[in-house]
Design a protein around this motif. Structure first.
Motif, PDB file in Angstrom:
ATOM      1  N   GLN A 110     -12.633  25.654  20.988  1.00 13.83           N
ATOM      2  CA  GLN A 110     -12.467  24.829  22.183  1.00 13.83           C
ATOM      3  C   GLN A 110     -13.308  23.549  22.079  1.00 13.83           C
ATOM      4  O   GLN A 110     -12.874  22.474  22.516  1.00 13.83           O
ATOM      5  N   ARG A 111     -14.508  23.674  21.480  1.00 17.05           N
ATOM      6  CA  ARG A 111     -15.366  22.501  21.323  1.00 17.05           C
ATOM      7  C   ARG A 111     -14.703  21.461  20.417  1.00 17.05           C
ATOM      8  O   ARG A 111     -14.695  20.270  20.732  1.00 17.05           O
ATOM      9  N   ARG A 112     -14.141  21.925  19.319  1.00 14.64           N
ATOM     10  CA  ARG A 112     -13.513  20.981  18.384  1.00 14.64           C
ATOM     11  C   ARG A 112     -12.273  20.346  19.005  1.00 14.64           C
ATOM     12  O   ARG A 112     -12.012  19.138  18.827  1.00 14.64           O
ATOM     13  N   LYS A 113     -11.523  21.144  19.745  1.00 18.65           N
ATOM     14  CA  LYS A 113     -10.329  20.597  20.408  1.00 18.65           C
ATOM     15  C   LYS A 113     -10.718  19.490  21.380  1.00 18.65           C
ATOM     16  O   LYS A 113     -10.094  18.424  21.419  1.00 18.65           O
ATOM     17  N   ARG A 114     -11.783  19.734  22.163  1.00 16.38           N
ATOM     18  CA  ARG A 114     -12.224  18.732  23.129  1.00 16.38           C
ATOM     19  C   ARG A 114     -12.765  17.494  22.416  1.00 16.38           C
ATOM     20  O   ARG A 114     -12.503  16.354  22.832  1.00 16.38           O
ATOM     21  N   ALA A 115     -13.488  17.700  21.314  1.00 12.24           N
ATOM     22  CA  ALA A 115     -14.021  16.563  20.559  1.00 12.24           C
ATOM     23  C   ALA A 115     -12.889  15.699  20.018  1.00 12.24           C
ATOM     24  O   ALA A 115     -12.951  14.458  20.078  1.00 12.24           O
ATOM     25  N   ASP A 116     -11.846  16.338  19.493  1.00  8.71           N
ATOM     26  CA  ASP A 116     -10.708  15.584  18.958  1.00  8.71           C
ATOM     27  C   ASP A 116      -9.979  14.819  20.064  1.00  8.71           C
ATOM     28  O   ASP A 116      -9.518  13.685  19.851  1.00  8.71           O
ATOM     29  N   GLU A 117      -9.876  15.419  21.254  1.00  5.88           N
ATOM     30  CA  GLU A 117      -9.247  14.725  22.384  1.00  5.88           C
ATOM     31  C   GLU A 117     -10.025  13.470  22.756  1.00  5.88           C
ATOM     32  O   GLU A 117      -9.443  12.407  23.012  1.00  5.88           O
ATOM     33  N   LEU A 118     -11.341  13.597  22.759  1.00  6.32           N
ATOM     34  CA  LEU A 118     -12.182  12.462  23.132  1.00  6.32           C
ATOM     35  C   LEU A 118     -12.216  11.404  22.037  1.00  6.32           C
ATOM     36  O   LEU A 118     -12.298  10.203  22.328  1.00  6.32           O
ATOM     37  N   LEU A 119     -12.146  11.826  20.777  1.00  7.48           N
ATOM     38  CA  LEU A 119     -12.070  10.863  19.689  1.00  7.48           C
ATOM     39  C   LEU A 119     -10.795  10.024  19.798  1.00  7.48           C
ATOM     40  O   LEU A 119     -10.803   8.815  19.529  1.00  7.48           O
ATOM     41  N   GLU A 120      -9.711  10.667  20.200  1.00  8.31           N
ATOM     42  CA  GLU A 120      -8.465   9.929  20.416  1.00  8.31           C
ATOM     43  C   GLU A 120      -8.629   8.951  21.581  1.00  8.31           C
ATOM     44  O   GLU A 120      -8.158   7.808  21.525  1.00  8.31           O
ATOM     45  N   LEU A 121      -9.300   9.387  22.629  1.00  6.44           N
ATOM     46  CA  LEU A 121      -9.508   8.550  23.813  1.00  6.44           C
ATOM     47  C   LEU A 121     -10.265   7.270  23.454  1.00  6.44           C
ATOM     48  O   LEU A 121      -9.951   6.182  23.956  1.00  6.44           O
ATOM     49  N   VAL A 122     -11.273   7.402  22.583  1.00 12.35           N
ATOM     50  CA  VAL A 122     -12.098   6.232  22.236  1.00 12.35           C
ATOM     51  C   VAL A 122     -11.649   5.575  20.929  1.00 12.35           C
ATOM     52  O   VAL A 122     -12.401   4.817  20.306  1.00 12.35           O
ATOM     53  N   ALA A 123     -10.413   5.844  20.520  1.00 11.56           N
ATOM     54  CA  ALA A 123      -9.797   5.211  19.343  1.00 11.56           C
ATOM     55  C   ALA A 123     -10.560   5.491  18.053  1.00 11.56           C
ATOM     56  O   ALA A 123     -10.767   4.603  17.218  1.00 11.56           O
ATOM     57  N   LEU A 124     -10.995   6.762  17.871  1.00 10.32           N
ATOM     58  CA  LEU A 124     -11.643   7.182  16.633  1.00 10.32           C
ATOM     59  C   LEU A 124     -10.968   8.432  16.061  1.00 10.32           C
ATOM     60  O   LEU A 124     -11.628   9.290  15.465  1.00 10.32           O
ATOM     61  N   THR A 125      -9.683   8.523  16.221  1.00  7.72           N
ATOM     62  CA  THR A 125      -8.938   9.680  15.727  1.00  7.72           C
ATOM     63  C   THR A 125      -9.191   9.900  14.234  1.00  7.72           C
ATOM     64  O   THR A 125      -9.153   8.956  13.436  1.00  7.72           O
ATOM     65  N   GLY A 126      -9.498  11.138  13.860  1.00  8.81           N
ATOM     66  CA  GLY A 126      -9.705  11.483  12.463  1.00  8.81           C
ATOM     67  C   GLY A 126     -11.099  11.219  11.932  1.00  8.81           C
ATOM     68  O   GLY A 126     -11.364  11.439  10.741  1.00  8.81           O
ATOM     69  N   GLN A 127     -12.026  10.801  12.806  1.00  6.70           N
ATOM     70  CA  GLN A 127     -13.381  10.471  12.358  1.00  6.70           C
ATOM     71  C   GLN A 127     -14.389  11.596  12.633  1.00  6.70           C
ATOM     72  O   GLN A 127     -15.586  11.440  12.379  1.00  6.70           O
ATOM     73  N   GLY A 128     -13.905  12.730  13.111  1.00  4.88           N
ATOM     74  CA  GLY A 128     -14.797  13.794  13.567  1.00  4.88           C
ATOM     75  C   GLY A 128     -15.694  14.404  12.508  1.00  4.88           C
ATOM     76  O   GLY A 128     -16.793  14.874  12.821  1.00  4.88           O
ATOM     77  N   ASP A 129     -15.263  14.414  11.253  1.00  4.26           N
ATOM     78  CA  ASP A 129     -16.060  15.057  10.204  1.00  4.26           C
ATOM     79  C   ASP A 129     -17.070  14.123   9.545  1.00  4.26           C
ATOM     80  O   ASP A 129     -17.853  14.554   8.698  1.00  4.26           O
TER      81      ASP A 129
END
Length: 370
Positions: A110-129
């Motif tokens: 759930q944490r990773r899912k929420r982090a990915d949602e927020l990364l998309e929100l702030v235009a950083l999709t795919g930068q989580g790792d």
């Protein structure tokens, strides 16, 4: 979810020193509201009081109509972005964003899912790792915003978050920050000493000086109709003409200054009221540099005066022309770079003009530059 924030006669004191004094303001839910003022004016003190990191000496703080007295920062519906961002360098971007969720016991998936949602929100999709040091300054700023939004706060508090960025990136982040606020729809309370940030992003601004509120209003209102000499000279550039009232006609005031007789509008007191003046009153008339024109510029103006040319400062899109009246009163006007200024010289008087509706008369008081 979003909440309004109300400060009722809030004071924060340290011994006999008041960092904030008798501050009352209501910030509407979903509003982008900025506290603007110089260093040491009390704006960060108020932010800490709202967040719960310090308690008011007097007054009340209400969030969503609930009194926050005795409620700690971890129990308030707020999230705070610090000036230095305070990201964890050894964690991945996704783990930084989800850290508060981990503390609250949220599962890893759930944490990773929420982090990915927020990364998309702030235009950083795919930068989580990635690690934090692998990101640019603007990207790290967006990670800090995403982390603050992870717990779904009703109010986001931002303490000069763009101050460490260079000018171009700061200007870009202003736009992005405002767009993020519009998308999430929550209340933003922003602290800054940079008038450009406040004017470009805010719905309303509160200008502070020495722990007290000088003026609250829309960006246009604060800029065009300052209530005090401090606001007039802190928010934007201004020419200050010290003079004496020679006549009053309704809300128009005639001012004698530096051998000239000018006409200008009486300043606003707020709440639809204007200052009242009488003949002989000592006043300051304020005129913005962009409201003063050279004689041959095509505009209508009812105030005309001459000044001695001193220098021109090239600023790319603008030219700042510096002059003086009788060697005492300094005057600055700003014109487009397209305006021909080759006729100006050190030996010439320059005829200038401005509209009475673009000038504001206020009682004598301290300036921001004093």
């Amino acid at each position: 979810m979003s909440a309004d924030v109300e400060l009722q006669n809030v004071s924060v004191s340290f011994g006999n020193f008041y960092a904030a004094k008798n501050v009352s303001v209501k910030i509407e839910k979903g509003e982008f509201f900025s506290f603007l003022g110089p260093s040491g004016c009390g704006k960060t003190t108020l932010l800490r009081a709202i967040s719960g990191f310090s308690e008011p000496s007097d007054g009340k703080i209400l969030i969503g109509n609930q009194d926050m007295a005795g409620i700690g920062p971890n129990k308030r519906p707020t999230s705070l972005i610090f000036q230095n961002l305070a990201l964890f360098p050894l964690m991945s971007v996704a783990d930084n964003i989800a850290f508060s969720l981990e503390v609250r016991g949220t599962g890893k998936v759930q944490r990773r899912k929420r982090a990915d949602e927020l990364l998309e929100l702030v235009a950083l999709t795919g930068q989580g790792d990635k690690k934090v040091h692998e990101l640019s300054g603007g990207q790290r700023q967006r990670v800090a915003i995403a982390r603050a939004l992870a717990i779904e706060p009703e109010v986001l508090l931002l303490d000069e978050p763009l101050s460490a960025l260079d000018l171009k990136l700061r200007q870009k982040m202003r736009i992005e920050l405002r767009e993020i606020q519009k998308r999430v729809g929550i209340t933003f309370i922003y602290i800054t000493h940079d008038q450009g940030e406040a004017l470009t992003m805010s719905d309303r601004i509160a200008v502070m000086n020495q722990g007290e509120l000088e003026q609250i209003g829309s960006c246009h209102n604060v800029y065009e109709s300052p209530c005090t000499p401090f606001v007039a000279t802190f928010v934007g550039e201004n020419n200050a003409f010290y003079g004496t009232v020679s006549a009053v006609d309704g809300d128009m005031v005639n001012v004698s200054a530096d051998g000239n007789n000018f006409s200008a509008k009486a300043g606003d007191l707020g709440e639809g009221k204007k200052y009242t003046f009488k003949k002989g009153d000592k006043v300051i008339m304020f005129v913005r540099p962009e409201s003063i024109f050279l004689k041959d510029q095509n505009n209508q103006a009812d105030n005309v005066f001459t000044a001695d040319f001193k220098a021109i400062e090239f600023e790319g899109n603008l030219k700042n022309i510096y002059m003086s009246i009788n060697g005492k009163q300094n005057v600055r006007c700003s014109v487009s770079n397209a305006v021909d200024t080759t006729v100006l010289s050190n030996s010439k008087n320059v005829e200038l003009k401005f509209s009475s509706r673009d000038a504001v008369v206020l009682p004598v008081g301290p300036l921001a530059v004093d």
